[in-house]
Design a protein around this motif. Structure first.
Motif, PDB file in Angstrom:
ATOM      1  N   ILE A 111     -22.528 -17.328   6.595  1.00 21.91           N
ATOM      2  CA  ILE A 111     -22.774 -18.225   7.901  1.00 21.91           C
ATOM      3  C   ILE A 111     -22.835 -17.337   9.012  1.00 21.91           C
ATOM      4  O   ILE A 111     -21.991 -16.710   9.238  1.00 21.91           O
ATOM      5  N   ASP A 112     -24.159 -17.444   9.599  1.00 25.04           N
ATOM      6  CA  ASP A 112     -24.438 -16.781  10.885  1.00 25.04           C
ATOM      7  C   ASP A 112     -24.611 -17.568  11.891  1.00 25.04           C
ATOM      8  O   ASP A 112     -24.472 -18.738  11.618  1.00 25.04           O
ATOM      9  N   SER A 113     -24.699 -17.184  13.355  1.00 21.35           N
ATOM     10  CA  SER A 113     -24.874 -18.108  14.184  1.00 21.35           C
ATOM     11  C   SER A 113     -26.198 -19.121  14.192  1.00 21.35           C
ATOM     12  O   SER A 113     -25.915 -20.381  14.466  1.00 21.35           O
ATOM     13  N   ASP A 114     -27.257 -18.719  13.601  1.00 20.58           N
ATOM     14  CA  ASP A 114     -28.426 -19.441  13.436  1.00 20.58           C
ATOM     15  C   ASP A 114     -28.040 -20.629  12.513  1.00 20.58           C
ATOM     16  O   ASP A 114     -28.347 -21.888  12.645  1.00 20.58           O
ATOM     17  N   ALA A 115     -27.382 -20.190  11.383  1.00 19.18           N
ATOM     18  CA  ALA A 115     -27.138 -21.124  10.368  1.00 19.18           C
ATOM     19  C   ALA A 115     -26.242 -22.303  10.968  1.00 19.18           C
ATOM     20  O   ALA A 115     -25.970 -23.504  10.615  1.00 19.18           O
ATOM     21  N   ALA A 116     -25.105 -21.711  11.713  1.00 19.69           N
ATOM     22  CA  ALA A 116     -24.220 -22.750  12.173  1.00 19.69           C
ATOM     23  C   ALA A 116     -24.714 -23.717  13.043  1.00 19.69           C
ATOM     24  O   ALA A 116     -24.387 -24.913  13.217  1.00 19.69           O
ATOM     25  N   ARG A 117     -25.663 -23.426  14.091  1.00 16.20           N
ATOM     26  CA  ARG A 117     -26.335 -24.098  14.870  1.00 16.20           C
ATOM     27  C   ARG A 117     -27.238 -25.105  14.018  1.00 16.20           C
ATOM     28  O   ARG A 117     -27.205 -26.440  14.249  1.00 16.20           O
ATOM     29  N   LYS A 118     -28.022 -24.680  13.139  1.00 14.02           N
ATOM     30  CA  LYS A 118     -28.789 -25.622  12.373  1.00 14.02           C
ATOM     31  C   LYS A 118     -27.961 -26.728  11.811  1.00 14.02           C
ATOM     32  O   LYS A 118     -28.510 -27.886  11.634  1.00 14.02           O
ATOM     33  N   ALA A 119     -27.000 -26.099  10.979  1.00 10.01           N
ATOM     34  CA  ALA A 119     -26.245 -27.073  10.086  1.00 10.01           C
ATOM     35  C   ALA A 119     -25.455 -28.240  10.986  1.00 10.01           C
ATOM     36  O   ALA A 119     -25.392 -29.403  10.900  1.00 10.01           O
ATOM     37  N   ALA A 120     -24.909 -27.840  12.192  1.00  9.69           N
ATOM     38  CA  ALA A 120     -24.260 -28.655  13.057  1.00  9.69           C
ATOM     39  C   ALA A 120     -25.261 -29.715  13.569  1.00  9.69           C
ATOM     40  O   ALA A 120     -24.585 -30.878  13.761  1.00  9.69           O
ATOM     41  N   TYR A 171     -18.227 -15.612   7.309  1.00  8.53           N
ATOM     42  CA  TYR A 171     -19.055 -15.341   8.297  1.00  8.53           C
ATOM     43  C   TYR A 171     -19.723 -14.133   8.326  1.00  8.53           C
ATOM     44  O   TYR A 171     -19.029 -13.087   7.737  1.00  8.53           O
ATOM     45  N   LEU A 172     -20.989 -13.827   8.798  1.00  9.90           N
ATOM     46  CA  LEU A 172     -21.762 -12.758   8.866  1.00  9.90           C
ATOM     47  C   LEU A 172     -21.185 -11.598   9.766  1.00  9.90           C
ATOM     48  O   LEU A 172     -20.986 -11.975  10.759  1.00  9.90           O
ATOM     49  N   PRO A 173     -20.463 -10.537   9.161  1.00 13.56           N
ATOM     50  CA  PRO A 173     -20.022  -9.806  10.280  1.00 13.56           C
ATOM     51  C   PRO A 173     -20.890  -9.036  10.993  1.00 13.56           C
ATOM     52  O   PRO A 173     -21.924  -8.424  10.353  1.00 13.56           O
ATOM     53  N   ALA A 226     -18.419 -16.857  17.234  1.00 11.35           N
ATOM     54  CA  ALA A 226     -17.256 -18.028  17.133  1.00 11.35           C
ATOM     55  C   ALA A 226     -17.670 -19.221  18.024  1.00 11.35           C
ATOM     56  O   ALA A 226     -17.318 -20.423  17.327  1.00 11.35           O
ATOM     57  N   ARG A 227     -18.241 -19.035  19.112  1.00 12.83           N
ATOM     58  CA  ARG A 227     -18.640 -20.568  19.698  1.00 12.83           C
ATOM     59  C   ARG A 227     -19.855 -21.076  18.928  1.00 12.83           C
ATOM     60  O   ARG A 227     -19.681 -22.524  18.669  1.00 12.83           O
ATOM     61  N   HIS A 228     -20.706 -20.534  18.096  1.00 14.82           N
ATOM     62  CA  HIS A 228     -21.815 -21.243  17.235  1.00 14.82           C
ATOM     63  C   HIS A 228     -20.925 -21.558  15.997  1.00 14.82           C
ATOM     64  O   HIS A 228     -21.340 -23.015  15.599  1.00 14.82           O
ATOM     65  N   ALA A 229     -20.079 -21.068  15.755  1.00 10.52           N
ATOM     66  CA  ALA A 229     -19.245 -21.637  14.375  1.00 10.52           C
ATOM     67  C   ALA A 229     -18.499 -22.764  14.740  1.00 10.52           C
ATOM     68  O   ALA A 229     -18.453 -23.597  13.990  1.00 10.52           O
ATOM     69  N   ALA A 230     -17.844 -22.691  16.193  1.00 16.61           N
ATOM     70  CA  ALA A 230     -17.243 -23.861  16.470  1.00 16.61           C
ATOM     71  C   ALA A 230     -18.206 -25.122  16.516  1.00 16.61           C
ATOM     72  O   ALA A 230     -17.442 -26.198  16.313  1.00 16.61           O
ATOM     73  N   LYS A 231     -19.428 -25.060  16.771  1.00 22.06           N
ATOM     74  CA  LYS A 231     -20.378 -26.227  16.845  1.00 22.06           C
ATOM     75  C   LYS A 231     -20.321 -26.931  15.431  1.00 22.06           C
ATOM     76  O   LYS A 231     -20.334 -28.166  15.238  1.00 22.06           O
ATOM     77  N   LEU A 232     -20.316 -25.964  14.280  1.00 24.77           N
ATOM     78  CA  LEU A 232     -20.375 -26.579  13.057  1.00 24.77           C
ATOM     79  C   LEU A 232     -18.900 -27.398  12.891  1.00 24.77           C
ATOM     80  O   LEU A 232     -18.924 -28.343  12.275  1.00 24.77           O
ATOM     81  N   VAL A 233     -17.882 -26.735  13.056  1.00 32.98           N
ATOM     82  CA  VAL A 233     -16.649 -27.239  12.882  1.00 32.98           C
ATOM     83  C   VAL A 233     -16.502 -28.727  13.665  1.00 32.98           C
ATOM     84  O   VAL A 233     -16.013 -29.617  13.346  1.00 32.98           O
TER      85      VAL A 233
END
Length: 511
Positions: free
Chosen positions: A340-349, A371-373, A383-390
């Motif tokens: 999961i990268d930033s774009d994927a997290a936003r897309k799914a969220a 997550y993509l390192p 971290a902020r984008h992943a938090a959107k998915l959470v």
């Protein structure tokens, strides 16, 4: 927001400028020839193709060639946009279609007022709102009238968000302030090689940055479908786009209280899918196409994927399961191993939020190692984008069924609709590995250099679905071929799930 009856709405859109008009349903023949030469339809043809035959009720009249000449010379009026109420597959909708034949569909105060009243009518009547965009943008002659008009349209769109579906289709130009309106909609599709959507045009870009680009390079359909993520899909021409839009609308409810649409199901709810038993490759890190899994589980293999070319490491879209529309989110192991990268997290969220707003159950298929390192990802705010998915999963109140296909590791495994975030039912395939990290990394952290046998033993003892099931984070371990049966059974049990929300204005999602 003021209340408008249908009768009042129609009257308000009739001849606001006082210019004598006659019905002009077919459009100007010369203009039609120009459009057809470019592979495009006229505004009237687009409207006719979109709506079911015989259901279109115009909420404004066309113009004659004489009136069109007058409007090109600066007369302020509400033309340049067609508004109508009709049906798509038997369901009522409200539609506006920009008409480039009239003043290049430039927006002035009256033009904006016409759309605003349609927005208000759609919201009051709980009908989906569809906008077909093809415009030169704001009218220079209108000045602040256009500015105020755009602001009113934005505000109405925000008011309708989460109450009625809003879908935009960009079939030509969508520049400047015009670009923000479809961007406020729930879904945006684009068509034609030369359609474009941008806030600052090529001339402005060149003047400020000294970069030379054309409209398509700046904001064409391919750019927004694969790089910005603004476009949920793209097609080659008007006809394909409009037919795709008609099919897409069948997956959407009419409003947030209408419930997920149902469709006659000819597929057996108890159907097995033996092909899924061999879907996963023998190699632990081998790839496969998760869409094969989705189509095997969905009714008759019907899956409407969204943003297929953007953040392809996660798949989102709508399917039907035993006739019910569900939203599907799935990690795609065939792209970046499903990280999961930033774009994927936003897309799914964003997709999960839409489903939750409109009462559509979410089915999640999990296979992610994390997550993509990388420096670029962290500096871009991963971290902020992943938090959107959470946040999206954690606040969702619709039925949520999660299937752990192979890997649900670390914080990424938590974010993908885990039991801890509120999933109602979590199922796992026998090969699944669930935990903080994979066996090799865990043994290394403990100072051990384990061989394959040691890693396998650790995985079975700590990461296997049976081990996790003992803690209540997995409800059942299922055979891959029985996935459809178990998901449908879970959705049946959750059909009456109450929607409990905290007493607050709204949450502060980490935008």
């Amino acid at each position: 927001m003021r209340s408008f009856s249908r009768k009042r709405l129609m009257a308000a859109n009739q001849n606001p400028s006082g210019i004598q008009r006659t019905p002009h349903a077919a459009g100007d023949p010369a203009w039609a020839e120009q459009q057809h030469a470019k592979g495009r339809l006229t505004a009237h043809e687009r409207l006719e193709l979109l709506l079911d035959a015989g259901t279109c009720t115009p909420l404004g009249m066309g113009v004659t060639q004489e009136t069109r000449q007058e409007t090109r010379e600066g007369a302020h009026n509400s033309e340049g946009v067609l508004t109508a109420q009709g049906e798509i597959n038997g369901r009522p909708v409200c539609v506006f279609v920009k008409d480039m034949a009239v003043r290049d569909a430039a927006v002035n105060e009256a033009h904006a007022r016409k759309i605003c009243r349609l927005q208000e009518f759609a919201l009051e009547s709980r009908m989906p709102l569809i906008g077909l965009f093809d415009s030169a943008g704001a009218s220079l002659e209108a000045g602040m009238g256009a500015v105020a008009g755009y602001g009113a349209m934005y505000r109405n769109s925000a008011a309708a968000s989460g109450v009625i579906p809003q879908v935009g289709l960009v079939l030509g130009g969508c520049p400047g302030a015009e670009a923000l309106l479809p961007a406020l909609f729930d879904f945006v599709f684009m068509a034609n090689d030369d359609s474009s959507l941008f806030v600052s045009g090529p001339d402005v870009v060149q003047a400020i940055t000294h970069q030379t680009v054309d409209a398509v390079q700046l904001g064409g359909a391919e750019i927004h479908a694969s790089r910005s993520g603004i476009a949920d899909g793209r097609t080659d021409h008007d006809v394909a786009a409009i037919l795709q839009l008609r099919r897409f609308l069948a997956f959407l409810p009419s409003g947030n209280r209408a419930g997920a649409p149902t469709w006659p199901c000819l597929d057996d709810a108890a159907r097995l899918a033996p092909v899924l038993d061999t879907l996963l490759p023998d190699a632990a890190e081998g790839s496969y196409d998760v869409r094969e899994l989705i189509t095997q589980v969905a009714d008759e293999g019907d899956f409407f994927e969204l943003q297929a070319a953007y953040a392809a490491n996660i798949v989102t879209g709508f399917a039907r399961m035993h006739g019910r529309v569900v939203g599907v989110v799935a990690n795609q192991a065939a792209t970046l191993a499903g990280v999961i990268d930033s774009d994927a997290a936003r897309k799914a969220a964003r997709f999960v939020q839409f489903c939750d707003a409109f009462g559509i159950a979410v089915v999640t298929f999990v296979d992610t190692p994390g997550y993509l390192p990388g420096v670029a990802q962290e500096q871009a705010g991963l971290a902020r984008h992943a938090a959107k998915l959470v946040f999206a999963y954690a606040q969702a109140t619709v039925p949520m069924v999660t299937v752990i296909v192979r890997r649900a590791l670390g914080a990424a495994g938590i974010a993908m609709g885990s039991r801890a975030l509120g999933a109602d039912v979590v199922l796992a395939w026998p090969q699944a590995r669930i935990g903080l990290m994979d066996a090799r990394a865990a043994l290394a952290l403990e100072g051990q250099r384990g061989d394959a046998a040691a890693e396998q033993a650790y995985a079975q003892r700590v990461l296997s679905p049976e081990a996790v099931q003992a803690g209540g984070d997995v409800h059942a371990v299922i055979a891959p071929r029985e996935t459809r049966q178990h998901v449908l059974a879970a959705l049946d049990r959750l059909a009456g799930k109450p929607h409990k929300r905290a007493l607050r204005s709204h949450g502060n999602i980490p935008l």
